[in-house]
Structure formats: C-alpha cells, structure tokens
Design a protein around this motif. Structure first.
Motif, PDB file in Angstrom:
ATOM      1  N   ALA A 168      -8.167 -17.126  -2.044  1.00 29.28           N
ATOM      2  CA  ALA A 168      -6.985 -16.797  -2.840  1.00 29.28           C
ATOM      3  C   ALA A 168      -5.904 -17.865  -2.676  1.00 29.28           C
ATOM      4  O   ALA A 168      -5.232 -18.244  -3.639  1.00 29.28           O
ATOM      5  CB  ALA A 168      -6.444 -15.430  -2.424  1.00 29.28           C
ATOM      6  N   GLN A 169      -5.740 -18.358  -1.442  1.00 26.77           N
ATOM      7  CA  GLN A 169      -4.698 -19.367  -1.215  1.00 26.77           C
ATOM      8  C   GLN A 169      -5.056 -20.700  -1.854  1.00 26.77           C
ATOM      9  O   GLN A 169      -4.180 -21.495  -2.163  1.00 26.77           O
ATOM     10  CB  GLN A 169      -4.445 -19.534   0.285  1.00 26.77           C
ATOM     11  CG  GLN A 169      -3.748 -18.319   0.854  1.00 26.77           C
ATOM     12  CD  GLN A 169      -3.219 -18.543   2.253  1.00 26.77           C
ATOM     13  OE1 GLN A 169      -3.284 -19.639   2.785  1.00 26.77           O
ATOM     14  NE2 GLN A 169      -2.684 -17.496   2.853  1.00 26.77           N
TER      15      GLN A 169
ATOM     16  N   LEU B 211      -4.500 -11.355  -5.161  1.00 24.12           N
ATOM     17  CA  LEU B 211      -5.836 -11.918  -5.409  1.00 24.12           C
ATOM     18  C   LEU B 211      -6.725 -11.740  -4.189  1.00 24.12           C
ATOM     19  O   LEU B 211      -7.907 -11.405  -4.300  1.00 24.12           O
ATOM     20  CB  LEU B 211      -5.703 -13.416  -5.700  1.00 24.12           C
ATOM     21  CG  LEU B 211      -5.734 -13.865  -7.147  1.00 24.12           C
ATOM     22  CD1 LEU B 211      -5.734 -15.375  -7.202  1.00 24.12           C
ATOM     23  CD2 LEU B 211      -6.976 -13.325  -7.838  1.00 24.12           C
ATOM     24  N   SER B 212      -6.137 -11.963  -3.015  1.00 24.05           N
ATOM     25  CA  SER B 212      -6.894 -11.852  -1.773  1.00 24.05           C
ATOM     26  C   SER B 212      -7.470 -10.440  -1.615  1.00 24.05           C
ATOM     27  O   SER B 212      -8.643 -10.266  -1.258  1.00 24.05           O
ATOM     28  CB  SER B 212      -5.970 -12.220  -0.614  1.00 24.05           C
ATOM     29  OG  SER B 212      -6.453 -11.749   0.587  1.00 24.05           O
TER      30      SER B 212
ATOM     31  N   SER C 139      -1.104 -14.642  -4.731  1.00 21.90           N
ATOM     32  CA  SER C 139      -2.303 -14.957  -3.962  1.00 21.90           C
ATOM     33  C   SER C 139      -2.638 -13.819  -3.005  1.00 21.90           C
ATOM     34  O   SER C 139      -3.807 -13.591  -2.687  1.00 21.90           O
ATOM     35  CB  SER C 139      -2.163 -16.300  -3.245  1.00 21.90           C
ATOM     36  OG  SER C 139      -1.414 -16.194  -2.089  1.00 21.90           O
TER      37      SER C 139
ATOM     38  N   TRP D 109      -4.446 -12.688   4.836  1.00 25.50           N
ATOM     39  CA  TRP D 109      -3.620 -13.659   4.109  1.00 25.50           C
ATOM     40  C   TRP D 109      -2.563 -14.260   5.041  1.00 25.50           C
ATOM     41  O   TRP D 109      -2.382 -15.470   5.095  1.00 25.50           O
ATOM     42  CB  TRP D 109      -2.958 -12.974   2.911  1.00 25.50           C
ATOM     43  CG  TRP D 109      -2.292 -13.922   1.994  1.00 25.50           C
ATOM     44  CD1 TRP D 109      -2.869 -14.597   0.967  1.00 25.50           C
ATOM     45  CD2 TRP D 109      -0.915 -14.322   2.017  1.00 25.50           C
ATOM     46  NE1 TRP D 109      -1.945 -15.390   0.348  1.00 25.50           N
ATOM     47  CE2 TRP D 109      -0.740 -15.241   0.981  1.00 25.50           C
ATOM     48  CE3 TRP D 109       0.166 -13.999   2.823  1.00 25.50           C
ATOM     49  CZ2 TRP D 109       0.487 -15.848   0.717  1.00 25.50           C
ATOM     50  CZ3 TRP D 109       1.389 -14.590   2.571  1.00 25.50           C
ATOM     51  CH2 TRP D 109       1.537 -15.504   1.522  1.00 25.50           C
TER      52      TRP D 109
ATOM     53  N   PHE E 280     -10.252  -9.950  -4.196  1.00 32.75           N
ATOM     54  CA  PHE E 280     -11.473 -10.645  -3.755  1.00 32.75           C
ATOM     55  C   PHE E 280     -12.190  -9.839  -2.675  1.00 32.75           C
ATOM     56  O   PHE E 280     -13.406  -9.659  -2.713  1.00 32.75           O
ATOM     57  CB  PHE E 280     -11.116 -12.027  -3.186  1.00 32.75           C
ATOM     58  CG  PHE E 280     -10.776 -13.055  -4.223  1.00 32.75           C
ATOM     59  CD1 PHE E 280     -11.052 -12.834  -5.563  1.00 32.75           C
ATOM     60  CD2 PHE E 280     -10.189 -14.256  -3.855  1.00 32.75           C
ATOM     61  CE1 PHE E 280     -10.740 -13.777  -6.517  1.00 32.75           C
ATOM     62  CE2 PHE E 280      -9.867 -15.216  -4.812  1.00 32.75           C
ATOM     63  CZ  PHE E 280     -10.143 -14.975  -6.131  1.00 32.75           C
TER      64      PHE E 280
END
Lengths: 291, 292
Positions: free
Chosen positions: A224-225, A237-238, A234, A42, A241
């Motif tokens: 995510a971003q 989320l990253s 995010s 990220w 994922f």
C-alpha cells in the motif's frame, strides 16, 4: 464430509464455503485480524520496526507452550508473552548506539531467549509436539466463537486507542526530533505503539500461526505504501489488501489440500510484487501516453 | 561427561560454529543487519524441510536455499544495504514455501513432520556424527578465513560507505560477500543450535562485545570468545540437567552475558557522568566571564 470442490457457479461455491460453522468463524476472525494488522502494520513499516514486529510474532510460541504446561488457554499465553516481550524491547536505547545495531542485537537476543524458553517448556510438557506445526504455521479449523469475540474486543480496544494517538504517532514516526521539540511525549507514544503491536500480533497469531503473522503485517502495508503516498489512502488500501489476501487464502485452502500458511504468504508476496511492478510501470505508461 | 563421543563432537563443532558466528555477528551488529541474520535462519529452516521433502540430504537443502536467498536479498538491495521491509516480505514468503514443504513431508512416506520441523528449528547438537562434525569445522574455518581477509575493508565500508567508495573500496561487492558469509553461518548453525536459536549465537555475543569495547579487533575476538564460552557452559548445563535442551541452554547463557554487559557499560557512564557535568559547568562559567 465429502471434499469440497470448486465449480463454475459462484453462488454454489459460496454456499459450500459457508456450509460449516468453522469456516464462517475462520472468515470472521480472518477479517478482524486483517483490519487490525493492516492498520498496525502500516505504522510498523513507517517506523521501520519490522524486526521488532517479527520478533514479537515469534513470542506466541513460548506463550502457547507455557499455556499448555500450566493448563491455561493458549490465547492467554499469547497475549502475556507478547506484552512481556514488547515491554522488554521498549527499553531506552543505548547512548552510543547511533546506527541502531545494538538495539537490533537486543531485539534479536530477546527473540532467541523467548524461543529457547518455548523449547524448554515444550520439552517439559512433552505433549504438544504434534501441534507444533499448527502453533507455528496456523490452522483455521479450530477457531471457536469465543475466540472471535475476544479478537473483536482486542481489535476495538487497539483501534480506539489508535484513533486517539494516531495523529501524534504519525508525527513522531516521521520526525521524532521536531515532535520532541514541540512537547509531544515521544517515549510514551513509542512504548504504547509497541504494546499495541504486541496485542495485534498475539491476536493475529491465532489465525495465521506464529511464523506467518507477517504475511498480513508486512506485505499488505508495504504494498500500500508503494502505491499511495497519502497516509489515509494508503492505510485504507493496506486494510483492503490484507482482507483480500486472507479471504483468497482461506478460500484456496478450503478447496485444496495445501496449508493455509502457504496460500497466505504466497498471495501476500504476489501482491507486493504486483505493487512494485505497478509502481514501476505506471509512470512509464503515463510518459508514453503523454508523448 | 567428556568421555561421551557425542559430547566431544558437540564441543568441537560448537566451538568452531561459535567462533564463526561471533566474527560475522560482530559485523552484523555494526552494520545493523541482525534482521538479515534472522532472515537467513528462516531461509535455512525452509531449506532443511525442503531437503527432507524432496528426499535429499537436509544439509544440501539448507545450503542451497540459504545461498539462493542471500543472493536474492543482495540483488534486491542493489548498491545500498537491504531495507527491512524487503527482508520482512522475503522471510514471509520463504517461510510459506517451508510450510508447503512441511505439508508434503507430513503426507509423504516418512511422516512425522513435527519431528522434522523441531530438528530444523531447534537443532541437534548432541546428535552429530564424526563426518558431520568434520564438515562443520571445515565450513566454520572457511567462514573465519573469509572474514579475516575482508575484515579491514569491510570495517571501512561499514563505518563510512561514501568515503570508502570514494577511496575505491568495492562497497557493493563487500556487502554481498558479507551477506553470503551470513548465509553460510546460518546454514552451518542450523545443524547445531537450530534455525530459530541462531540469533542467540549471532546477536547476543556480538551485542555484548559491542557494549564492552569500541575497539574493532578486540570486539571481534571478544564476540567469538563469548560465543565459545556460551556453547561450553550451555553444553555443561545440558549434561547436568538432561531435561533442558542443549540449544536452549546455550542461548540462555549467551543472553545472560548480553544483558550482564549492561552493567559495566553503565558503571563506566556513572564514573564519567560527574566529570562531564563538571566540564559543562566550567564551560558555562567561562562563557559568563567572557560576556562580562
């Protein structure tokens, strides 16, 4: 061992999946690697250092080849090579290099030198050519409990460091000029980040192979971003994922004959494309609903 | 050593490839697109393995896959240059397809996926036959010709895309042509130095040239010359020490030149620095007198 087959009963599938210790270890190691690369990736995407991350990921090849030549564990070679390359990349940029072209030329040259050295070491040791595929593209069959423990220790160390420097690093990544003016140690943070990225890549490589670390390091954070703008959301989320990708890939590779690397990259790519499509489609749908 | 026919082929093909790599690489460094060049080399790897997997000529596979991916990248980039996240995601997936192809090769009748992978990744410059050498030279010449033709407008578009567009230079088309040239160079160099070592001939000589001179045409010529020198020296080292693979020796020479190019640049700065400091002090002094 009979070849595992997928049935319609999820419980039975799960029992099959966890029947062999190597698979349990692969799932554990994959999850740790996914958390680590979800977070570090990220920051890497945010800082536009994808090329540096990619080059670091190829450095595990000379590392493993050197380890094989002098009969040390490959993991030790991974960590050593990635840290050396990270230090070499962290040099101060050239004075007149405004567009970053020379910096990228340096990264590229470091990458080529590392791979060339790996090839020389490989031909000197003349032993692991058969293992080249596993080295470059990963294997989830041979993960030992000791490896999982090492991976866990590295992950805790890197994430703890990041917990301390995460906020200033975010500031430096978004606006280096303002950060420097306010007295944030920009250089030190940049070097620290590259070192942590090197460690992450070295750790993840053992699961995904040198060339496919990127499946976990780029696609999940990039997706995510695209989906969420707030940093914490995010980042979480990253990680989610990345975990989903590695679990699905491990399960798919277990039940079929095709290699893990193919599934990891394909699921990661599908996720990224889905994020792009979703990003384009959701505002359009909202507009339609409002109208 | 010159008497050996394979060494002759390697010298001829290597020289042609190095010149093409130098010209294209100079622009790749200027446009900060070295990562795109790296991506092309990975696409070339997938192409080579896929060619073996479906039993066609590996070179046809290399060119087909690399060109297709270059067009895809250009399309994804749209009007601006492709960003590094898109390249990263594309690299990953195409390599994943390469892995699939590799596993098909491994289970197929040919077997020995390790050797296929190693050849595609690290090249076989000392194994080129006459036809392959001729093809390499022709393709390299074609790439050089294209680069010479588009050099001036591409330079303009690379340095200031906005002004160039305003003056009617087709910036988007030039960017696409450049990506295709990059793809051709990658596909071409994969045979010689291998997919993974391509950057040794694209990034290192061009980076050294950028360090040594700011003048465009001199820089391009210098990049090509450094590339050719690296190939010759590398091949010479490889014939002296047979345990060193030629591609590794070539990359090592190019990298040494790249890092050595630091030294003259730093010496220049050291010569200029005292003069600059002196200039600042004088300016400060002048300001002081004015406030008086």
């Amino acid at each position: 061992m009979t070849a595992p087959t997928l049935s319609w009963n999820p419980l039975w599938d799960l029992r099959q999946l966890l029947a062999y210790p190597f698979m349990v270890q692969a799932l554990e190691a994959g999850t740790i690697a996914a958390v680590l690369s979800g977070v570090l990736g990220w920051y890497m995407i945010l800082r536009r250092q994808t090329f540096a991350g990619h080059t670091l990921s190829t450095m595990s090849f000379p590392g493993a080849a050197a380890g094989a030549l002098i009969a040390l564990p490959a993991a030790l070679g991974y960590y050593a090579a990635c840290i050396i390359a990270a230090v070499a990349m962290a040099r101060r940029p050239d004075a007149h290099d405004s567009g970053g072209g020379l910096q990228s030329a340096r990264i590229g040259t470091i990458g080529a030198v590392g791979l060339a050295a790996g090839f020389v070491l490989l031909s000197l040791s003349n032993s692991i050519l058969g293992g080249l595929d596993d080295l470059l593209f990963g294997s989830f069959l041979g993960i030992t409990p000791a490896q999982v423990v090492t991976l866990g220790v590295v992950a805790v160390a890197v994430l703890a460091t990041l917990a301390v420097i995460g906020r200033p690093l975010l500031f430096v990544s978004l606006d280096p000029e303002a950060a420097r003016a306010l007295g944030v140690p920009v250089r030190a943070l940049e070097v620290a980040f590259l070192l942590m990225l090197g460690l992450t890549v070295a750790a993840t490589t053992q699961i995904t192979g040198a060339l496919l670390v990127f499946a976990l390091l780029v696609s999940p954070p990039a997706a995510a971003q695209r989906v969420a703008a707030r940093p914490v959301v995010s980042m979480v989320l990253s990680v989610v994922f990345a975990i989903v990708v590695i679990w699905c890939a491990l399960i798919a590779a277990y039940f079929t004959t095709y290699p893990l690397g193919f599934y990891t990259t394909t699921f990661a790519f599908a996720l990224y494309v889905a994020a792009l499509v979703g990003r384009a489609a959701v505002p359009a749908l909202r507009r339609e609903a409002a109208a | 050593m010159i008497g050996d026919v394979f060494v002759q082929h390697a010298l001829v093909a290597g020289t042609a490839i190095a010149i093409a790599c130098g010209l294209v690489g100079w622009f790749a460094v200027l446009r900060a697109q070295v990562f795109a060049a790296d991506a092309m080399s990975h696409f070339a790897f997938t192409g080579a393995v896929a060619g073996v997997a479906i039993a066609i000529d590996p070179r046809a596979g290399v060119f087909a896959v690399t060109f297709a991916c270059a067009l895809l990248l250009a399309a994804l980039g749209g009007r601006s240059r492709v960003d590094d996240v898109t390249i990263g995601v594309a690299i990953t997936w195409v390599l994943g397809l390469g892995v699939l192809a590799l596993s098909i090769v491994a289970t197929g009748p040919a077997g020995g996926s390790g050797v296929t992978a190693a050849n595609a990744l690290f090249g076989t410059i000392l194994g080129l036959n006459t036809a392959q050498t001729q093809l390499a030279v022709v393709i390299a010449l074609a790439i050089c010709l294209v680069m010479v033709v588009i050099a001036r407008p591409l330079l303009f578009a690379s340095l200031d895309a906005v002004v160039a567009r305003a003056r009617g230079v087709p910036v988007g088309v030039l960017g696409m042509v450049f990506l295709i040239a990059l793809a051709a160079v990658a596909a071409e160099a994969t045979q010689a130095v291998g997919a993974l070592l391509l950057l040794g001939l694209v990034a290192a000589p061009a980076g050294a040239a950028h360090r040594l001179t700011a003048r465009p045409y001199l820089g391009m010529a210098l990049a090509a010359a450094i590339g050719v020198g690296s190939v010759w020296l590398g091949l010479w080292i490889a014939t002296l020490a047979p345990s060193v693979p030629p591609s590794s020796a070539i990359v090592a020479v190019a990298a040494v030149i790249f890092f050595a190019a630091h030294v003259p640049a730093r010496a220049q700065r050291a010569v200029r620095a005292p003069a600059a400091r002196w200039g600042t002090r004088r300016r400060v002094g002048a300001g002081a007198t004015r406030t008086d």
